[in-house]
Scaffold this motif. Structure first.
Motif, PDB file in Angstrom:
ATOM      1  N   PRO A 109       0.813  -1.181  -0.024  1.00  0.00           N
ATOM      2  CA  PRO A 109      -0.022   0.069   0.170  1.00  0.00           C
ATOM      3  C   PRO A 109       0.736   1.307  -0.097  1.00  0.00           C
ATOM      4  N   HIS A 110       0.335   2.266  -0.506  1.00  0.00           N
ATOM      5  CA  HIS A 110       1.075   3.628  -0.576  1.00  0.00           C
ATOM      6  C   HIS A 110       0.325   4.389   0.828  1.00  0.00           C
ATOM      7  N   SER A 111       1.035   5.488   0.974  1.00  0.00           N
ATOM      8  CA  SER A 111       0.728   6.095   2.090  1.00  0.00           C
ATOM      9  C   SER A 111      -0.757   6.505   2.435  1.00  0.00           C
ATOM     10  N   THR A 112      -1.386   6.742   1.121  1.00  0.00           N
ATOM     11  CA  THR A 112      -2.707   7.183   1.093  1.00  0.00           C
ATOM     12  C   THR A 112      -3.695   5.963   1.175  1.00  0.00           C
ATOM     13  N   ASP A 113      -3.199   4.986   1.086  1.00  0.00           N
ATOM     14  CA  ASP A 113      -4.317   3.771   1.152  1.00  0.00           C
ATOM     15  C   ASP A 113      -4.691   3.383   2.446  1.00  0.00           C
ATOM     16  N   PHE A 114      -4.066   3.818   3.619  1.00  0.00           N
ATOM     17  CA  PHE A 114      -4.448   3.421   4.949  1.00  0.00           C
ATOM     18  C   PHE A 114      -5.642   4.121   5.330  1.00  0.00           C
ATOM     19  N   GLY A 115      -6.488   3.214   5.737  1.00  0.00           N
ATOM     20  CA  GLY A 115      -7.986   3.664   6.506  1.00  0.00           C
ATOM     21  C   GLY A 115      -7.893   3.227   7.829  1.00  0.00           C
ATOM     22  N   SER A 116      -7.224   2.345   8.649  1.00  0.00           N
ATOM     23  CA  SER A 116      -7.353   2.122   9.942  1.00  0.00           C
ATOM     24  C   SER A 116      -6.182   2.462  10.570  1.00  0.00           C
ATOM     25  N   TRP A 117      -6.106   3.006  11.812  1.00  0.00           N
ATOM     26  CA  TRP A 117      -4.752   3.671  12.449  1.00  0.00           C
ATOM     27  C   TRP A 117      -4.769   2.765  13.850  1.00  0.00           C
ATOM     28  N   GLY A 118      -3.885   2.534  14.461  1.00  0.00           N
ATOM     29  CA  GLY A 118      -3.722   2.522  15.827  1.00  0.00           C
ATOM     30  C   GLY A 118      -3.511   3.548  16.807  1.00  0.00           C
ATOM     31  N   GLN A 119      -3.284   3.551  18.116  1.00  0.00           N
ATOM     32  CA  GLN A 119      -3.153   4.488  18.872  1.00  0.00           C
ATOM     33  C   GLN A 119      -1.627   4.713  19.062  1.00  0.00           C
TER      34      GLN A 119
END
Length: 127
Positions: A109-119
Protein backbone atom coordinates in the motif's frame (compact mmCIF):
# COMPACT_ATOMS: atom_id res chain seq x y z
CA UNK A 1 -12.34 -1.59 9.71
CA UNK A 2 -9.77 -3.41 11.77
CA UNK A 3 -8.92 -2.21 15.23
CA UNK A 4 -5.19 -2.10 15.69
CA UNK A 5 -3.22 -2.18 18.94
CA UNK A 6 0.52 -1.55 19.08
CA UNK A 7 2.93 -2.76 21.73
CA UNK A 8 6.64 -3.14 22.28
CA UNK A 9 7.75 0.45 22.56
CA UNK A 10 10.09 1.67 25.26
CA UNK A 11 13.36 3.32 26.13
CA UNK A 12 16.56 2.00 24.59
CA UNK A 13 20.12 3.24 24.20
CA UNK A 14 21.54 4.16 20.83
CA UNK A 15 22.59 1.04 18.98
CA UNK A 16 19.96 -1.06 20.70
CA UNK A 17 16.96 -2.94 19.34
CA UNK A 18 13.22 -3.13 19.84
CA UNK A 19 10.45 -5.14 18.24
CA UNK A 20 7.07 -3.52 17.83
CA UNK A 21 3.89 -5.54 17.41
CA UNK A 22 0.56 -4.54 15.90
CA UNK A 23 -2.35 -6.83 16.70
CA UNK A 24 -5.50 -6.63 14.58
CA UNK A 25 -8.69 -7.33 16.48
CA UNK A 26 -10.62 -8.52 13.44
CA UNK A 27 -9.91 -11.19 10.92
CA UNK A 28 -6.82 -10.42 8.90
CA UNK A 29 -8.86 -10.22 5.73
CA UNK A 30 -9.99 -6.76 6.82
CA UNK A 31 -6.33 -5.70 6.97
CA UNK A 32 -4.72 -6.42 3.65
CA UNK A 33 -1.64 -4.28 3.19
CA UNK A 34 -0.26 -2.92 6.44
CA UNK A 35 2.35 -0.44 7.47
CA UNK A 36 4.15 1.54 10.14
CA UNK A 37 4.36 5.31 10.51
CA UNK A 38 6.02 7.49 13.12
CA UNK A 39 5.67 11.01 14.41
CA UNK A 40 8.30 12.84 16.40
CA UNK A 41 7.47 15.88 18.55
CA UNK A 42 6.95 18.95 16.41
CA UNK A 43 7.20 16.99 13.17
CA UNK A 44 4.74 15.61 10.66
CA UNK A 45 3.88 11.94 10.56
CA UNK A 46 6.24 10.05 8.28
CA UNK A 47 6.08 6.70 6.57
CA UNK A 48 8.40 3.99 7.91
CA UNK A 49 7.59 0.69 6.22
CA UNK A 50 4.79 -1.25 4.52
CA UNK A 51 4.07 -4.88 3.75
CA UNK A 52 1.77 -6.64 1.33
CA UNK A 53 -1.04 -9.05 2.22
CA UNK A 54 1.17 -11.99 1.26
CA UNK A 55 4.09 -10.67 3.29
CA UNK A 56 6.29 -11.26 0.28
CA UNK A 57 6.66 -7.62 -0.70
CA UNK A 58 7.88 -4.82 1.51
CA UNK A 59 8.90 -1.19 1.18
CA UNK A 60 10.97 0.99 3.51
CA UNK A 61 11.75 4.63 4.00
CA UNK A 62 15.36 5.38 3.14
CA UNK A 63 16.01 6.47 6.73
CA UNK A 64 15.34 2.97 8.11
CA UNK A 65 16.37 0.75 5.21
CA UNK A 66 18.86 -1.88 6.34
CA UNK A 67 18.02 -1.36 10.03
CA UNK A 68 14.28 -2.09 10.29
CA UNK A 69 12.41 -5.19 9.13
CA UNK A 70 8.66 -5.42 8.71
CA UNK A 71 6.89 -8.77 8.84
CA UNK A 72 3.49 -10.28 9.55
CA UNK A 73 2.00 -13.47 10.96
CA UNK A 74 -1.48 -14.23 9.63
CA UNK A 75 -2.05 -16.99 12.18
CA UNK A 76 -1.67 -14.40 14.93
CA UNK A 77 -3.26 -11.47 13.08
CA UNK A 78 -0.14 -9.55 13.98
CA UNK A 79 2.38 -7.38 12.18
CA UNK A 80 5.88 -6.66 13.49
CA UNK A 81 8.60 -4.08 13.12
CA UNK A 82 12.06 -5.25 14.15
CA UNK A 83 14.20 -2.18 14.76
CA UNK A 84 17.95 -2.59 15.04
CA UNK A 85 20.76 -0.09 15.52
CA UNK A 86 18.30 2.47 16.83
CA UNK A 87 19.41 6.09 16.86
CA UNK A 88 18.11 9.16 18.73
CA UNK A 89 16.56 10.35 15.43
CA UNK A 90 14.27 7.29 15.58
CA UNK A 91 12.57 8.64 18.71
CA UNK A 92 8.87 9.01 17.94
CA UNK A 93 5.42 7.60 18.48
CA UNK A 94 5.08 4.64 16.16
CA UNK A 95 1.64 3.79 14.75
CA UNK A 96 0.53 0.86 12.68
CA UNK A 97 -1.99 1.17 9.89
CA UNK A 98 -4.04 -1.14 7.67
CA UNK A 99 -5.55 -0.97 4.21
CA UNK A 100 -8.97 -2.65 4.02
CA UNK A 101 -8.94 -2.85 0.21
CA UNK A 102 -7.60 -5.88 -1.60
CA UNK A 103 -5.73 -5.38 -4.88
CA UNK A 104 -3.57 -8.45 -5.20
CA UNK A 105 -1.45 -10.55 -2.87
CA UNK A 106 1.81 -8.66 -3.34
CA UNK A 107 0.41 -5.14 -3.46
CA UNK A 108 2.28 -2.85 -1.05
CA UNK A 109 0.00 0.00 0.00
CA UNK A 110 0.89 3.62 -0.62
CA UNK A 111 0.77 6.13 2.20
CA UNK A 112 -2.69 7.28 1.08
CA UNK A 113 -4.19 3.76 1.07
CA UNK A 114 -4.38 3.31 4.83
CA UNK A 115 -7.78 3.69 6.49
CA UNK A 116 -7.35 2.11 9.92
CA UNK A 117 -4.88 3.37 12.51
CA UNK A 118 -3.65 2.32 15.92
CA UNK A 119 -3.11 4.65 18.86
CA UNK A 120 0.65 4.35 18.77
CA UNK A 121 3.50 3.26 21.02
CA UNK A 122 6.35 5.48 22.19
CA UNK A 123 9.91 4.67 21.21
CA UNK A 124 12.64 6.70 22.88
CA UNK A 125 16.29 6.27 21.98
CA UNK A 126 18.86 7.85 24.28
CA UNK A 127 22.32 8.88 23.12
Amino acid sequence: QAQLVESGGGLVQAGGSLRLSCAASERTRSSYGMGWFRQAPGKEREFVAAISWSGGSTYYADSVKGRFTISRDHAKNTMYLQMNNLQPADTAVYCCAADSKYYYDDYVPHSTDFGSWGQGTQVTVSS
